[in-house]
Scaffold this motif. Structure first.
Motif, mmCIF file in Angstrom:
data_model
loop_
_atom_site.group_PDB
_atom_site.id
_atom_site.type_symbol
_atom_site.label_atom_id
_atom_site.label_comp_id
_atom_site.label_asym_id
_atom_site.label_seq_id
_atom_site.Cartn_x
_atom_site.Cartn_y
_atom_site.Cartn_z
ATOM 1 N N SER A 60 0.826 -1.205 0.000
ATOM 2 C CA SER A 60 0.000 0.000 0.000
ATOM 3 C C SER A 60 0.859 1.252 0.000
ATOM 4 N N VAL A 61 1.995 1.176 0.699
ATOM 5 C CA VAL A 61 2.912 2.319 0.656
ATOM 6 C C VAL A 61 3.411 2.535 -0.768
ATOM 7 N N TRP A 62 3.763 1.428 -1.416
ATOM 8 C CA TRP A 62 4.275 1.550 -2.781
ATOM 9 C C TRP A 62 3.196 2.115 -3.709
ATOM 10 N N VAL A 63 1.957 1.595 -3.594
ATOM 11 C CA VAL A 63 0.881 2.063 -4.465
ATOM 12 C C VAL A 63 0.624 3.538 -4.248
ATOM 13 N N LYS A 64 0.640 3.921 -2.985
ATOM 14 C CA LYS A 64 0.403 5.341 -2.694
ATOM 15 C C LYS A 64 1.464 6.215 -3.352
ATOM 16 N N ARG A 65 2.718 5.780 -3.186
ATOM 17 C CA ARG A 65 3.796 6.582 -3.793
ATOM 18 C C ARG A 65 3.667 6.585 -5.311
ATOM 19 N N TYR A 66 3.261 5.420 -5.844
ATOM 20 C CA TYR A 66 3.131 5.313 -7.299
ATOM 21 C C TYR A 66 2.069 6.277 -7.825
ATOM 22 N N LYS A 67 0.926 6.271 -7.083
ATOM 23 C CA LYS A 67 -0.178 7.111 -7.544
ATOM 24 C C LYS A 67 0.109 8.589 -7.349
ATOM 25 N N TRP A 68 0.829 8.879 -6.286
ATOM 26 C CA TRP A 68 1.044 10.285 -5.974
ATOM 27 C C TRP A 68 2.276 10.855 -6.667
ATOM 28 N N ALA A 69 3.082 9.978 -7.247
ATOM 29 C CA ALA A 69 4.348 10.467 -7.820
ATOM 30 C C ALA A 69 4.138 11.612 -8.798
ATOM 31 N N ILE B 16 1.643 13.587 -9.013
ATOM 32 C CA ILE B 16 1.033 14.742 -8.352
ATOM 33 C C ILE B 16 2.064 15.486 -7.516
ATOM 34 N N LYS B 17 2.911 14.685 -6.830
ATOM 35 C CA LYS B 17 3.909 15.314 -5.969
ATOM 36 C C LYS B 17 5.018 15.961 -6.782
ATOM 37 N N SER B 18 5.332 15.387 -7.943
ATOM 38 C CA SER B 18 6.515 15.875 -8.661
ATOM 39 C C SER B 18 6.155 16.843 -9.793
ATOM 40 N N ARG B 19 4.899 17.152 -9.937
ATOM 41 C CA ARG B 19 4.533 18.053 -11.039
ATOM 42 C C ARG B 19 4.950 19.487 -10.688
ATOM 43 N N LYS B 20 5.048 20.241 -11.694
ATOM 44 C CA LYS B 20 5.483 21.616 -11.501
ATOM 45 C C LYS B 20 4.512 22.518 -12.268
ATOM 46 N N LEU B 21 3.932 23.467 -11.605
ATOM 47 C CA LEU B 21 2.996 24.382 -12.283
ATOM 48 C C LEU B 21 3.785 25.565 -12.804
ATOM 49 N N VAL B 22 3.713 25.723 -14.056
ATOM 50 C CA VAL B 22 4.487 26.826 -14.654
ATOM 51 C C VAL B 22 3.509 27.767 -15.378
ATOM 52 N N TYR B 23 3.644 28.998 -15.114
ATOM 53 C CA TYR B 23 2.812 29.985 -15.816
ATOM 54 C C TYR B 23 3.694 30.792 -16.756
ATOM 55 N N THR B 24 3.444 30.603 -17.975
ATOM 56 C CA THR B 24 4.203 31.435 -18.931
ATOM 57 C C THR B 24 3.253 32.486 -19.479
ATOM 58 N N PRO B 25 3.461 33.711 -19.116
ATOM 59 C CA PRO B 25 2.554 34.771 -19.582
ATOM 60 C C PRO B 25 2.659 34.952 -21.092
#
Lengths: 335, 148
Positions: free
Chosen positions: A298-307, A309-318
């Motif tokens: 379950s720890v592995w699945v959680k990390r897999y699913k969240w990877a 989401i956790k590692s995304r980067k929101l970039v705003y390019t005007p």
């Protein structure tokens, strides 16, 4: 409290100083005339009397309170309480160990040859012994040594039949009253759940069986018909010492010392009280193994699913901006 | 032969056999010879042994003292309870000397009371408890190392 104590400390210091002053002054000026210093010390003593007295009262009341309510209060004397059994390193009590089934077999032999003449074991059927410390044939032969009631026959008579594996161990007495009458008014308790029923469990039973001293300690009063045993609450027990060296003869050649027999029969009684122990521990290991795997998964699945989401980067390019004025129609250049 | 037979066969192969199966057949199927614990066999054996012994005695005289010695040894071989010896050692050890000192003193005092007044004003149960507690606690691990 702290306030009081502090004020008391504060009072003590000037008291001491005043006393010192007074002493030195009287030493130097006693011959001379003045009595003003004596008056001064008297007045300072008076001012300090109240806080000093209050402090003494506070300390005294705390001391009284502690001696009244702060100590351990035992409703019973040690003799009435009984000696607490010593902890013995039982092998089967470890959480990764099973019962020693050879010991169970010996213990059952001790029960059958010694204890069973007074104590019943009414919750244990013969079938429980099968596979634990007896073979089917042995248990069947043992069951057949006793007679049990049949169902009513065609005439409504209840006959006797030899025992079967499904029958329960016979009790030595018909009922509690008969047991009392045969034992000087004392009822030998049923031993089926005795390990669970007594404070201290195995340690208590082992200590009780082996703990009869040669003679009671000096001054101890032992009522008639009772025996001295330090581990029994009240120290007067109706059961006399029963286990003596070489009382039974073990068929596996173990030396039948008193403590060996007591250990075996105690372990047997523990088995009688919780026959599920071996399975319970095994099941515990299974639960631990499977649930630890599932937890890791379950720890592995959680990390897999969240990877992501956790590692995304929101970039705003005007958007590329240009001055709005440049978009206006330019006036014709007149120059 | 269906798939269930395969599973039951596999189970039989790999599982621990039930105790019902491994009970040895003893002396045919009669109920007169249960698995163990009857005197019958031993009686037979006894008779045979006695005969043997008699014949031996008749034949060879040299065996007699030897036999006697063996018997005596068997009789003498009374097992000593390790608990008693261990606790005795512990009682006399340094660890329990304060408790033993108190107990001995108490016994002396109380026996003195009994001798002079005819009855004891106190008892030594508490002192005895302390001593017994110390001794058993000291002996417990050693004892269980010796027991089976």
């Amino acid at each position: 409290m702290t306030m009081l104590a502090r004020s008391a400390l504060r009072t003590v210091r000037p008291l001491g100083a005043a006393a010192r002053n007074a002493a030195s002054r009287t030493a130097t000026r006693s011959a001379s005339t003045s009595s003003s210093t004596a008056e001064g010390t008297a007045s300072s003593w008076k001012t300090n009397a109240l806080p000093a007295g209050a402090t003494l009262f506070a300390i005294g009341s705390v001391a009284w309170y502690y001696q009244m309510f702060g100590r351990n209060v035992d409703a019973m004397t040690p003799a009435e309480e009984g000696l607490h059994p010593t902890k013995y390193p039982w092998e089967h009590a470890k959480w990764y160990k099973t019962f020693d089934h050879a010991s169970l077999r010996r213990g059952f032999q001790v029960y059958r040859e010694v204890c069973a003449s007074c104590h019943s074991l009414s919750r244990v059927p013969y079938r429980a012994a099968v596979g634990n410390f007896m073979t089917v044939d042995e248990a069947k032969a043992l069951a057949e040594e006793n007679e049990y009631d049949t169902e009513p026959n065609n005439e409504g008579e209840i006959e006797k039949r030899p025992g079967k594996l499904s029958d329960y161990l016979p009790s030595p007495y018909k009922n509690d009253e008969a047991a009392r009458a045969a034992n000087n008014g004392a009822l030998p308790p049923d031993l089926s759940l005795m390990v669970k029923a007594r404070h201290g469990g195995c340690d208590y039973i082992f200590s009780l069986l082996t703990g009869y001293p040669e003679e009671p300690p000096a001054g101890a009063v032992v009522q008639e018909g009772l025996n001295f045993n330090p581990y029994f609450p009240g120290t007067g027990i109706a059961m006399a010492r029963v286990l003596y060296d070489d009382l039974v003869e073990y068929d596996d050649g173990t030396k039948a010392t008193t403590s060996q027999m007591a250990k075996d029969v105690t372990e047997f009684l523990n088995w009688a009280a919780e026959p599920e122990m071996d399975d319970r521990k095994k099941m515990g290991w299974k639960v631990l193994a499977i649930s630890s795997v599932l937890f890791a998964l379950s720890v592995w699945v959680k990390r897999y699913k969240w990877a992501p989401i956790k590692s995304r980067k929101l970039v705003y390019t005007p958007p590329v901006q240009s001055k709005i004025l440049t978009k206006l129609p330019q006036p014709p250049n007149k120059s | 032969m269906g798939i269930t037979d395969f599973f039951s066969a596999a189970w039989d192969t790999f599982s621990v056999p039930s105790p019902d199966a491994e009970a040895p057949v003893q002396g045919g199927s009669s109920t007169k010879t249960p698995a163990s614990g009857t005197d019958e066999e031993s009686k037979d054996e006894k008779e045979v042994n006695q005969k043997d012994a008699k014949s031996q005695d008749d034949g060879e005289q040299g065996h007699k003292p030897g036999d006697k010695d063996e018997e005596e040894e068997e009789e003498e071989e009374e097992s000593v309870d390790p608990k008693d010896t261990l606790e005795q050692e512990c009682t006399e050890s340094k660890e329990c000397s304060p408790a033993k000192h108190h107990y001995d003193e108490c016994v002396e005092r109380v026996t003195g009371q009994i001798e002079s007044d005819g009855k004891a004003k106190e008892d030594c149960i508490e002192e005895f408890f302390h001593l017994a507690h110390c001794a058993t606690q000291c002996a417990a691990p050693k004892l269980f190392a010796q027991l089976k």
